[in-house]
Scaffold this motif. Structure first.
Motif, PDB file in Angstrom:
ATOM      1  N   LYS A 246       0.824  -1.208   0.000  1.00  0.00           N
ATOM      2  CA  LYS A 246       0.000   0.000   0.000  1.00  0.00           C
ATOM      3  C   LYS A 246       0.857   1.256   0.000  1.00  0.00           C
ATOM      4  CE  LYS A 246      -2.705  -0.630   3.519  1.00  0.00           C
ATOM      5  NZ  LYS A 246      -3.778  -0.347   4.501  1.00  0.00           N
ATOM      6  N   MET A 247       1.826   1.310   0.889  1.00  0.00           N
ATOM      7  CA  MET A 247       2.667   2.499   0.988  1.00  0.00           C
ATOM      8  C   MET A 247       3.496   2.702  -0.273  1.00  0.00           C
ATOM      9  SD  MET A 247       3.519   5.156   2.607  1.00  0.00           S
ATOM     10  CE  MET A 247       2.776   4.859   4.227  1.00  0.00           C
ATOM     11  N   TYR A 248       4.004   1.593  -0.826  1.00  0.00           N
ATOM     12  CA  TYR A 248       4.798   1.710  -2.043  1.00  0.00           C
ATOM     13  C   TYR A 248       3.957   2.249  -3.202  1.00  0.00           C
ATOM     14  CZ  TYR A 248       7.540   0.586  -6.146  1.00  0.00           C
ATOM     15  OH  TYR A 248       8.211   0.684  -7.342  1.00  0.00           O
ATOM     16  N   LEU A 249       2.729   1.747  -3.356  1.00  0.00           N
ATOM     17  CA  LEU A 249       1.873   2.185  -4.454  1.00  0.00           C
ATOM     18  C   LEU A 249       1.509   3.663  -4.331  1.00  0.00           C
ATOM     19  CD1 LEU A 249      -0.522  -0.860  -4.960  1.00  0.00           C
ATOM     20  CD2 LEU A 249       1.353  -0.126  -6.431  1.00  0.00           C
ATOM     21  N   ILE A 250       1.308   4.143  -3.105  1.00  0.00           N
ATOM     22  CA  ILE A 250       0.994   5.564  -2.915  1.00  0.00           C
ATOM     23  C   ILE A 250       2.189   6.429  -3.310  1.00  0.00           C
ATOM     24  CG2 ILE A 250       0.415   7.345  -1.223  1.00  0.00           C
ATOM     25  CD1 ILE A 250      -1.103   5.169   0.341  1.00  0.00           C
ATOM     26  N   ALA A 251       3.376   6.049  -2.830  1.00  0.00           N
ATOM     27  CA  ALA A 251       4.591   6.795  -3.188  1.00  0.00           C
ATOM     28  C   ALA A 251       4.822   6.735  -4.700  1.00  0.00           C
ATOM     29  CB  ALA A 251       5.791   6.229  -2.443  1.00  0.00           C
ATOM     30  N   PHE A 252       4.635   5.546  -5.269  1.00  0.00           N
ATOM     31  CA  PHE A 252       4.829   5.355  -6.706  1.00  0.00           C
ATOM     32  C   PHE A 252       3.885   6.246  -7.506  1.00  0.00           C
ATOM     33  CE2 PHE A 252       3.508   2.969 -10.562  1.00  0.00           C
ATOM     34  CZ  PHE A 252       4.697   3.056 -11.268  1.00  0.00           C
ATOM     35  N   PHE A 253       2.652   6.382  -7.053  1.00  0.00           N
ATOM     36  CA  PHE A 253       1.683   7.220  -7.758  1.00  0.00           C
ATOM     37  C   PHE A 253       2.200   8.651  -7.898  1.00  0.00           C
ATOM     38  CE2 PHE A 253      -1.618  10.461  -7.380  1.00  0.00           C
ATOM     39  CZ  PHE A 253      -2.316  10.242  -8.562  1.00  0.00           C
ATOM     40  N   PHE A 254       2.685   9.214  -6.817  1.00  0.00           N
ATOM     41  CA  PHE A 254       3.093  10.616  -6.854  1.00  0.00           C
ATOM     42  C   PHE A 254       4.347  10.827  -7.691  1.00  0.00           C
ATOM     43  CE2 PHE A 254       0.255  10.959  -3.177  1.00  0.00           C
ATOM     44  CZ  PHE A 254      -0.432  12.114  -3.528  1.00  0.00           C
ATOM     45  N   TYR A 255       5.373  10.012  -7.489  1.00  0.00           N
ATOM     46  CA  TYR A 255       6.575  10.288  -8.278  1.00  0.00           C
ATOM     47  C   TYR A 255       6.406   9.875  -9.733  1.00  0.00           C
ATOM     48  CZ  TYR A 255       8.605   5.453  -7.781  1.00  0.00           C
ATOM     49  OH  TYR A 255       8.870   4.105  -7.830  1.00  0.00           O
ATOM     50  N   SER A 256       5.577   8.858  -9.992  1.00  0.00           N
ATOM     51  CA  SER A 256       5.317   8.466 -11.376  1.00  0.00           C
ATOM     52  C   SER A 256       4.520   9.548 -12.114  1.00  0.00           C
ATOM     53  CB  SER A 256       4.555   7.138 -11.417  1.00  0.00           C
ATOM     54  OG  SER A 256       4.332   6.723 -12.744  1.00  0.00           O
ATOM     55  N   THR A 257       3.711  10.315 -11.383  1.00  0.00           N
ATOM     56  CA  THR A 257       2.981  11.425 -11.992  1.00  0.00           C
ATOM     57  C   THR A 257       3.949  12.394 -12.655  1.00  0.00           C
ATOM     58  OG1 THR A 257       1.126  11.280 -10.433  1.00  0.00           O
ATOM     59  CG2 THR A 257       1.486  13.405 -11.496  1.00  0.00           C
ATOM     60  N   GLY A 258       5.028  12.704 -11.958  1.00  0.00           N
ATOM     61  CA  GLY A 258       6.029  13.595 -12.531  1.00  0.00           C
ATOM     62  C   GLY A 258       6.806  12.957 -13.662  1.00  0.00           C
ATOM     63  N   VAL A 259       7.227  11.719 -13.464  1.00  0.00           N
ATOM     64  CA  VAL A 259       8.020  11.018 -14.486  1.00  0.00           C
ATOM     65  C   VAL A 259       7.254  10.901 -15.795  1.00  0.00           C
ATOM     66  CG1 VAL A 259       9.058   8.803 -15.122  1.00  0.00           C
ATOM     67  CG2 VAL A 259       9.389   9.713 -12.817  1.00  0.00           C
ATOM     68  N   GLN A 260       6.006  10.467 -15.713  1.00  0.00           N
ATOM     69  CA  GLN A 260       5.222  10.217 -16.925  1.00  0.00           C
ATOM     70  C   GLN A 260       4.908  11.501 -17.683  1.00  0.00           C
ATOM     71  OE1 GLN A 260       4.761   7.285 -18.087  1.00  0.00           O
ATOM     72  NE2 GLN A 260       5.389   6.083 -16.302  1.00  0.00           N
ATOM     73  N   ALA A 261       4.676  12.589 -16.954  1.00  0.00           N
ATOM     74  CA  ALA A 261       4.415  13.861 -17.628  1.00  0.00           C
ATOM     75  C   ALA A 261       5.635  14.286 -18.444  1.00  0.00           C
ATOM     76  CB  ALA A 261       4.050  14.929 -16.600  1.00  0.00           C
ATOM     77  N   VAL A 262       6.827  14.136 -17.875  1.00  0.00           N
ATOM     78  CA  VAL A 262       8.058  14.485 -18.593  1.00  0.00           C
ATOM     79  C   VAL A 262       8.224  13.589 -19.814  1.00  0.00           C
ATOM     80  CG1 VAL A 262      10.577  14.553 -18.482  1.00  0.00           C
ATOM     81  CG2 VAL A 262       9.227  15.372 -16.545  1.00  0.00           C
ATOM     82  N   MET A 263       8.025  12.285 -19.643  1.00  0.00           N
ATOM     83  CA  MET A 263       8.214  11.338 -20.732  1.00  0.00           C
ATOM     84  C   MET A 263       7.288  11.616 -21.910  1.00  0.00           C
ATOM     85  SD  MET A 263       8.695   7.701 -18.756  1.00  0.00           S
ATOM     86  CE  MET A 263       8.304   6.843 -20.296  1.00  0.00           C
ATOM     87  N   HIS A 264       6.028  11.919 -21.607  1.00  0.00           N
ATOM     88  CA  HIS A 264       5.037  12.047 -22.666  1.00  0.00           C
ATOM     89  C   HIS A 264       5.007  13.435 -23.308  1.00  0.00           C
ATOM     90  CE1 HIS A 264       3.514   8.351 -20.758  1.00  0.00           C
ATOM     91  NE2 HIS A 264       2.976   8.096 -21.941  1.00  0.00           N
ATOM     92  N   LEU A 265       5.503  14.451 -22.615  1.00  0.00           N
ATOM     93  CA  LEU A 265       5.318  15.818 -23.111  1.00  0.00           C
ATOM     94  C   LEU A 265       6.621  16.577 -23.339  1.00  0.00           C
ATOM     95  CD1 LEU A 265       2.273  16.689 -20.833  1.00  0.00           C
ATOM     96  CD2 LEU A 265       2.220  15.957 -23.219  1.00  0.00           C
ATOM     97  N   ALA A 266       7.766  15.912 -23.202  1.00  0.00           N
ATOM     98  CA  ALA A 266       9.049  16.586 -23.383  1.00  0.00           C
ATOM     99  C   ALA A 266       9.195  17.167 -24.785  1.00  0.00           C
ATOM    100  CB  ALA A 266      10.198  15.620 -23.089  1.00  0.00           C
TER     101      ALA A 266
END
Length: 433
Positions: A246-266
């Protein structure tokens, strides 16, 4: 080649097959083409989409969000069906077909038919992200936990190499379009969409042939959907009582939000904010992909030396620096340097995040697809949240630069959650953390 090597090679080859979509369609040629062709047809950055006027880059951001939102909604049920009915490989084939055919169909997008282009790009995104639910679930079946980091890194390396090869071929055809018999450069660009669809479908056949077959005996009198719903609810109850996951998925959600935005919109950022030409943008993305191979293995080694939590934390700190530097980037040279750093942490964060979750799945679980469904849903929702918020901030402020500052906030939350959860002190290898 031994049976085990054949399995792992087949698994990695699917990364080789589908990563061309992520690089050519999502990250480089298609968004550049979309921005330029709509600007040309509509005489500016404002386009008409089903009777509504929108900024072209904002519309593209929202279309990426829509594709991943659809998969986030349907993938839990589909993965439950796949686990309970033994149809994992079948669904991998279905989503591959959807994605590759939709990508192929982008050949007929010419700017004026912007609704068609968006619909096909959304369907391609659904096919790509939906297939990953079932592809990722094969990882615990084909190797042991102590090899998850290395095999996950190898899969991403295959994907980066394969996608760069196709991107370079496409780039060569586009830059020398007259030599290949094209009257307009846009025709050569659209042919690259055809090539991605064919590449994806053809190379996926190797994986389909060698990956473990579906268990056709796993049938009973209940409907697939009823069994799928029961399966996903069972895994949900397990996850609810597993604080580490549970804790890992919550942390993953937030940092993946930033990573994916950079990947898709760079690429959109470089094209709009820095006014970089298409050839410079494509060179930038090639730099990212090549360095990402190195990054995947570097941070796998860091994980082995320390632990997965430390490895992820180091990358998140670097990601914060990336966003802050992007806000003030002005020149092509600065953008190239930023791309090098992005590639290093992009390869590492994707690989280590996937393998970390694999290690958290209970030993001898037969519900791997359902467990990975939670991971994939979180990842898809992070893409939805990241790309939508990036586009929305641009809509409110008129600048993509302001959107990069919002991403810093997501990375800082991820850092805080990992720091206070105890992940940094734990050796994640056995699945019992």
């Amino acid at each position: 080649m031994t049976e085990l090597k054949k399995l792992t090679h087949a698994w990695c080859m699917y990364d080789w097959a589908n990563s061309s979509y992520l690089l050519v369609i999502t990250s480089t040629i298609f968004p550049i083409y979309f921005n330029s062709i709509t600007r040309s047809v509509f005489g500016g950055e404002q386009v008409m989409f089903f009777g509504h006027q929108m900024t072209n880059t904002v519309l593209y951001s929202y279309s990426v969000s829509a594709a991943f939102l659809i998969v986030a909604i349907i993938s839990p049920l589909l993965s439950g069906i796949a686990d309970s009915g033994g149809r994992r490989l079948m669904f991998l084939k279905i989503f591959t077909a959807i994605g590759s055919i939709a990508t192929f169909s982008l050949y007929w997008f010419r700017g004026y038919n912007v609704e068609y282009g968006i619909i096909m790009s959304v369907l391609a995104g659904v096919g790509y992200s939906g297939s990953l639910v079932f592809y990722n679930a094969f990882l615990p079946e084909i190797t042991t936990k102590d090899k998850y980091d290395k095999l996950s890194a190898r899969g991403y390396a295959y994907g980066y190499i394969g996608s760069v090869i196709l991107l370079v071929i496409s780039f060569g055809i586009i830059m020398s379009y007259e030599s290949f018999g094209f009257v307009e450069k846009s025709s050569a660009v659209r042919v690259s969409f055809l090539m991605v669809g064919v590449w994806w479908m053809v190379f996926a056949q190797y994986s389909f042939y060698h990956l473990p077959s579906d268990d056709k005996s796993a049938k009973n009198e209940q409907s697939w959907f009823k069994r799928g719903n029961q399966e996903i609810m069972k895994v949900y109850r397990w996850v609810k009582d597993m604080p580490s996951i549970k804790m890992y998925l919550i942390a993953f959600f937030f940092y993946s939000t930033g990573v994916q935005a950079v990947m898709h919109l760079a690429a959109s950022f470089g094209e709009k904010e820095l006014r970089l030409e298409a050839n410079k943008l494509i060179i930038t993305i090639v730099i990212i992909q090549i360095v990402a191979i190195l990054g995947a293995y570097v941070f796998a080694a860091v994980s082995k030396r320390f632990n997965n939590g430390i490895s992820i934390l180091i990358m998140l700190v670097i990601w914060v620096g990336v966003c802050l530097f992007a806000y003030q980037t002005q020149t092509a040279l600065e953008f190239y340097g930023l791309a090098f750093v992005v590639g290093l942490v992009m390869g590492g964060i994707q690989s280590i995040s996937r393998s970390t979750f694999s290690k958290l799945i209970p030993e001898n679980s037969i519900d791997n697809t359902s467990f990975f469904s939670f991971y994939d849903v979180v990842e898809k929702l992070s893409i939805v949240f990241g790309t939508f918020s990036f586009g929305f901030v641009e809509y409110l402020t008129g600048s993509m630069r302001n959107s990069t500052l919002v991403l810093v906030f997501y990375f800082l939350i991820g850092i805080a959650l990992l720091s206070f959860s105890g992940f940094l002190k734990k050796k994640i290898y056995t699945g019992t953390v």
